[in-house]
Every structure is written in C-alpha cells, then in structure tokens.
Design an enzyme around this catalytic site. Sequence first.
Site, PDB file in Angstrom:
ATOM      1  CB  CYS A   1      26.859  15.325  21.947  1.00  0.00           C
ATOM      2  SG  CYS A   1      28.410  14.644  22.563  1.00  0.00           S
TER       3      CYS A   1
ATOM      4  CE1 TYR B   1      27.997  12.360  20.938  1.00  0.00           C
ATOM      5  CE2 TYR B   1      28.269  10.006  20.596  1.00  0.00           C
ATOM      6  CZ  TYR B   1      28.679  11.182  21.187  1.00  0.00           C
ATOM      7  OH  TYR B   1      29.779  11.179  22.021  1.00  0.00           O
TER       8      TYR B   1
ATOM      9  CD1 TRP C   1      26.167   9.544  23.546  1.00  0.00           C
ATOM     10  CD2 TRP C   1      25.270  11.563  23.826  1.00  0.00           C
ATOM     11  NE1 TRP C   1      26.855  10.167  24.566  1.00  0.00           N
ATOM     12  CE2 TRP C   1      26.326  11.405  24.757  1.00  0.00           C
ATOM     13  CE3 TRP C   1      24.558  12.760  23.819  1.00  0.00           C
ATOM     14  CZ2 TRP C   1      26.672  12.405  25.666  1.00  0.00           C
ATOM     15  CZ3 TRP C   1      24.908  13.760  24.723  1.00  0.00           C
ATOM     16  CH2 TRP C   1      25.954  13.577  25.638  1.00  0.00           C
TER      17      TRP C   1
ATOM     18  CE1 TYR D   1      33.460  10.503  21.048  1.00  0.00           C
ATOM     19  CE2 TYR D   1      34.134  11.085  23.281  1.00  0.00           C
ATOM     20  CZ  TYR D   1      33.146  10.712  22.389  1.00  0.00           C
ATOM     21  OH  TYR D   1      31.852  10.548  22.830  1.00  0.00           O
ATOM     22  CG  HIS D   2      34.456  15.145  22.097  1.00  0.00           C
ATOM     23  ND1 HIS D   2      34.356  14.996  23.459  1.00  0.00           N
ATOM     24  CD2 HIS D   2      33.361  14.529  21.575  1.00  0.00           C
ATOM     25  CE1 HIS D   2      33.255  14.315  23.750  1.00  0.00           C
ATOM     26  NE2 HIS D   2      32.640  14.031  22.622  1.00  0.00           N
TER      27      HIS D   2
ATOM     28  CG  HIS E   1      30.849  14.079  18.095  1.00  0.00           C
ATOM     29  ND1 HIS E   1      30.426  15.321  18.526  1.00  0.00           N
ATOM     30  CD2 HIS E   1      31.043  13.331  19.217  1.00  0.00           C
ATOM     31  CE1 HIS E   1      30.361  15.320  19.852  1.00  0.00           C
ATOM     32  NE2 HIS E   1      30.733  14.127  20.295  1.00  0.00           N
TER      33      HIS E   1
END
Length: 646
Positions: free
Chosen positions: A240, A284, A302, A502-503, A588
Amino acid sequence: MWHFLALIVLAWLRLVVSQTDRTGWTVTVDSFQTGTGNEATKVLDGNTGTFWHTQYTPTTPALPHTITIDMKKSYNVNGLTYLPRQDGNSNGNIGQHTVQLSPDGTTWTTVAMGTYLDDSSLKTTPFTTAQARYVRLVAQTEAGGRGAWTSAAELNVLSTATYTKPATNLGIWGATLDFPIVPAAAAMLNNGKVLMWSSYKPTDFNGGGGSGTTDTAIYDPATGTVSQRIVTNTMHDMFCPGLSLDASGRPFVTGGNDAAKLSIYDPNAASWTAGPNMKISRGYQSSATLSDGRIFTIGGSWSGGEGNKNGEIYSPATNSWSLLAGCPVAPMLTADVRGAYRADNHGWLFGWKSGSVFQAGPSKAMNWYTTAGTGAQKPAGLRGTDPDAMNGNAIMYDAVNGKILTVGGAPNYQDNPATANARIVTIGAPGTTAGVAAIGSMANARAFHNSVVMPDGKVLVVGGESYPVPFSDATSTLIPELFNPATSSFTSVNPIAVPRVYHSWALLMPDATVISGGGGLCGACNTNHPNAQIYSPAYLFNADGSKASRPTINSVSATSVAPGAKITVGMNRAVSSFSLVRYGSGTHSVNTDQRRIPLIPTASGLSYTITVPSDAGIALPGSWMMFALDAQGVPSIAKTISIKTS
C-alpha cells in the site's frame, strides 16, 4: 445486508460451477516411484493424503517432468488446480511450470506458465477458455531446489458449459502467468522486465506493519521465467505505498505498511536501497515525478495516522524530503463516509509544467499544486457534474494537448455503487481552470479497475467491479473496454480470464501489449490472484486473425536526450507516426507515471526525424517507450528513450 449476502452467493457460484467430474479419466507421467504407492493415478483418486512422486531411487530422472490427463472427451477448459503433497514434506513441490492443452494428444498449446509458491496450499491456474481433451502439466523446476523431483496430491481441471472463440478484432488475452506472490503493486522496468511485490508475506498483508520485509518477484518476458526475492535490507514492508518511476526509471516506493520508509529499486544493479524517511508517515498516498526530477507526494491516511497528510517533496540533489506548507491536502479530500482515513487516498496526480502538479481526482474538486519554495495550492474547478470517484482512473493520453481521460470510481471507497462516468479533462498553464467535457459512459460501472494508454492513443480499461468491496470478486466485470479518442467512445473487447479488482494493476509493455495482474492479498480468502495475463490488442492482427507484420526500428540517433531534442529513426519500411509512452507503475488503480506524447515525423526515405517536446512538464524526465506506427496503426516494438532532467 441483502447486498452483502448476494455478494457471497455470487462468489460461491463462481467457484462451484467450474469444477469438472473426473470419472473415467486416465493419467500418464514420464516417471513415478514404484513400490511406494506413489503412482500417477493418485492425482485423480480424490484422497489428499496420497500423492504421485517421480522416481527417486535407484536413480533420479532429470527435470522437466510431465503429467498428462486424458479426460476422454473434449471440455471447455478454463483452469487447472494443483494440490501439492499434504504429508508435511515439500520434496517435489512444483516451481516453474507450463500448462498445455491438446485436442488430440499430439498438438499442444501453452495456456499458462510461471512459478508456483513453495508451500502446500492449493494452486489455481485460471486461463482463457479453450476446447481440449488432454491437459498436460510440465514441471520445469522443483520449487525449493531440493532435487530433481516432482510430486502432486491432486490435479483437477476447471471447465465451463459454454465456449465462444475470441475474435481477433477485439484483441486476444494470452497465456496466464503464475506468480509465487499475490502482486499488489508492479512497475515496468526499463530493461523490459516487470517488477512486482506483495507484502511481508507472499499472499497476505495483515499484520505486516513494522515487519521490514517485502516479498517481490520479477517476470522476464524474454525468457518467460519468474524469479522471487524477499527484500529485507531496506527494512520496509512496501504494501500500500506511493509509487513513482524517477528520472532514471527507478521505482521509487514510499510508505505503506512501514509508513515512513522509502525504498528505491535499481534495474541495472537489480538491487534495492533505502532512502531517507518521509517527514510524514503515509499509506495509500500518491506521488508524481516532476518536470525537474523531484518527486511530490500528498495524502495517505491509511497508515501512519489519520489526517493532515499535506504535501512534501523529495530532492534527488540533496537526497532529502521537505515539507510544503503551502500544499494542504484539505482541498483534494473526498466526502467519504469513513472520513480522513479514506478521503485522502489514491490521488490522481500529474507532474506538469514549471514543477507544478495537477490533481484531477478522485475528489470532484480538482487542484493545482506548485512546488517552488514552500509550495502553493489553487483550485482548478470541478470535474463537471462527476461526483467523487474514489478508485477510479485518470490517464493522460495526449500530453502535448493536456488531455486526460477520467473513468469510473465511486463516491465512497467501498460499499456503494460505482459509476460508468467518463470525462475529458484538458489542462493548460498551471493555475488555470481545467476544461471538462462529459462523454459517453462506459458500458460497465467500475471501481478498482485499471486503465492503460497504448501507442495509438487508445486507452484499455480493464477489470473493476460495479459495487466496490475490498477482497470480493462478486460484482467484478470480466469485459474490458477500449476508449477511442477519435470518437470519444468505448468498445467492449474480449474478456479476461480472472477478475482484476482490489489490489490489481495493468501496464503497457515495450512490445505494445498490456499486462494485467494481481488482486486480493488477503491470506486464506478465495479472492487471491497470484497471476497475470497479457493482452495483445487488435492492432497486432490482420482481419483474418493472422499476426500483422510489424514495422521495425533499425536505428536511433540517440537514446538519451533532453527536452526539445531531435531524434533520427531508421525504419525497415514506411511508417506514418510515432509516439512516446512513459514507462508505468501501478498499485491500487493509480498509475501517475504513464502518459503519451503523439509525434508527427518528417521523413526522408526510411529515415524519420521526431522532436521531443521542449517543455519538461510535458516530456517528464525518465524512461519512455518510443513506438513507430504504420498507416494501419500497427506499432513497432519500442526502443527505450531516456529523457534527461532539463
């Protein structure tokens, strides 16, 4: 609550319907150990306590080893599962491998390749549906290098009831690439390889803060191999992070699970080094390389605490960070129901002229940030009637004219409907109001998707889900869309084999294909996707489906240039245009590196001269892919051009 239950049911159905009845199947192998109960039939007996093992006494045959399943009739095959032995011993775990299909046991097509993680977990290799009677798994290495053995407890083939042959005028998704990690971030290196990483574990991020380690992998398209490395020397769990490619083309990774850290990867030395910690801990956040080679970052609540994640900037000249008091994060916050924790995530940042940064989203309010002295901020207007669009995309498909495509996203980070909205944002001088034009929507609402600009200026939008929920595939769309700037419209193309939500990430490669991978990283969940696929766009095919003949760049007068420089390119045949596309990175749904510069050449026979834009805010410093395109739009394989800092 009803929606959450529906997501669970849909996800369960996707798993169950693909299982295939193995009754009557037979299996052959190149080797098995006699007298120990390790015959090849053990992979079909439904007993996870038994396993096939290649011969290890009195002699050990060399790798590779093969195991071939005859299903006795043709199926619409779309995946293979491999369960390693479950007796606590890892000998024979398959590492590097290929999966092949055949209609007749004679003619074989490779549908997957890569490297499995060296553990006892079930390995699932999904791939684009094809019709076959025979399935062959070829083990090229033993995952731990313990010996020239291969073993397997169970093999199964996944299939679907229907099959439609992909049309080449919609592009083709190639063989699946299996990885020993779930790659949540990736960068296209200027040596042609793809660098990927997960967290402190190969398949899970939970509990990684402060671990100081990251599992990484590198895919080499030239050899088709995947290598693995655990990075400990930078003391940085890079899950992240903020991510940019610097002026030398090096991945520059900030924050994340270890929220203050900076790690830099050198493709030439194949090594990681630690940089100075940021002034503000972040996760993030987004970052962007600037026209002068510095790197700007903002947001990131985050991790490292919530709120007040104002801008700061890294200087390569001093190898240090400086806070920018005049670059507050507040103007770019979304109205997320989770507050600051989500409101400052994943900014859509573009390095621009005179060291400025344009922020196109995901907030509906757009902003300019300047970085001289202590910095400054100025509103750039609203993105039309578009709402906040968290986990949407913004792509600079024409840097010369300041054209940015924005697509999708949702008002809140999760648990709300995404939109199919599309806008063209046009920027000019720093500090001025951006132009915004609404265009026709995508066919599918999306968040957690990725978008990639291609050499011809079209943009591939891949993956995403209509109701974003982290670690869920339930509302994912498998149908990518292609944006055409000439018509400001979207066309659906052939489906991907794996949900990319997601990811996940997607990147343009030097051969003008697009690699799309990752998703998940949630431990024992059923939505981990340790793999990727490569998309060959329609411009690589003739109308009859055969491969198009590609122009070839024979010579380049210079591969390291400054803004404003002229480059002379020798071609093998006539072409009509050129483009520069900056190498990309992704995590992301954010890729602040990619942008495209269209170039019209002057020609003298098969010698062409192109001019790099003189403004370093358009032609950012770093590594670029230079493509030549013929009159039919068929691109060459790229040559790498380094644009130096002014």
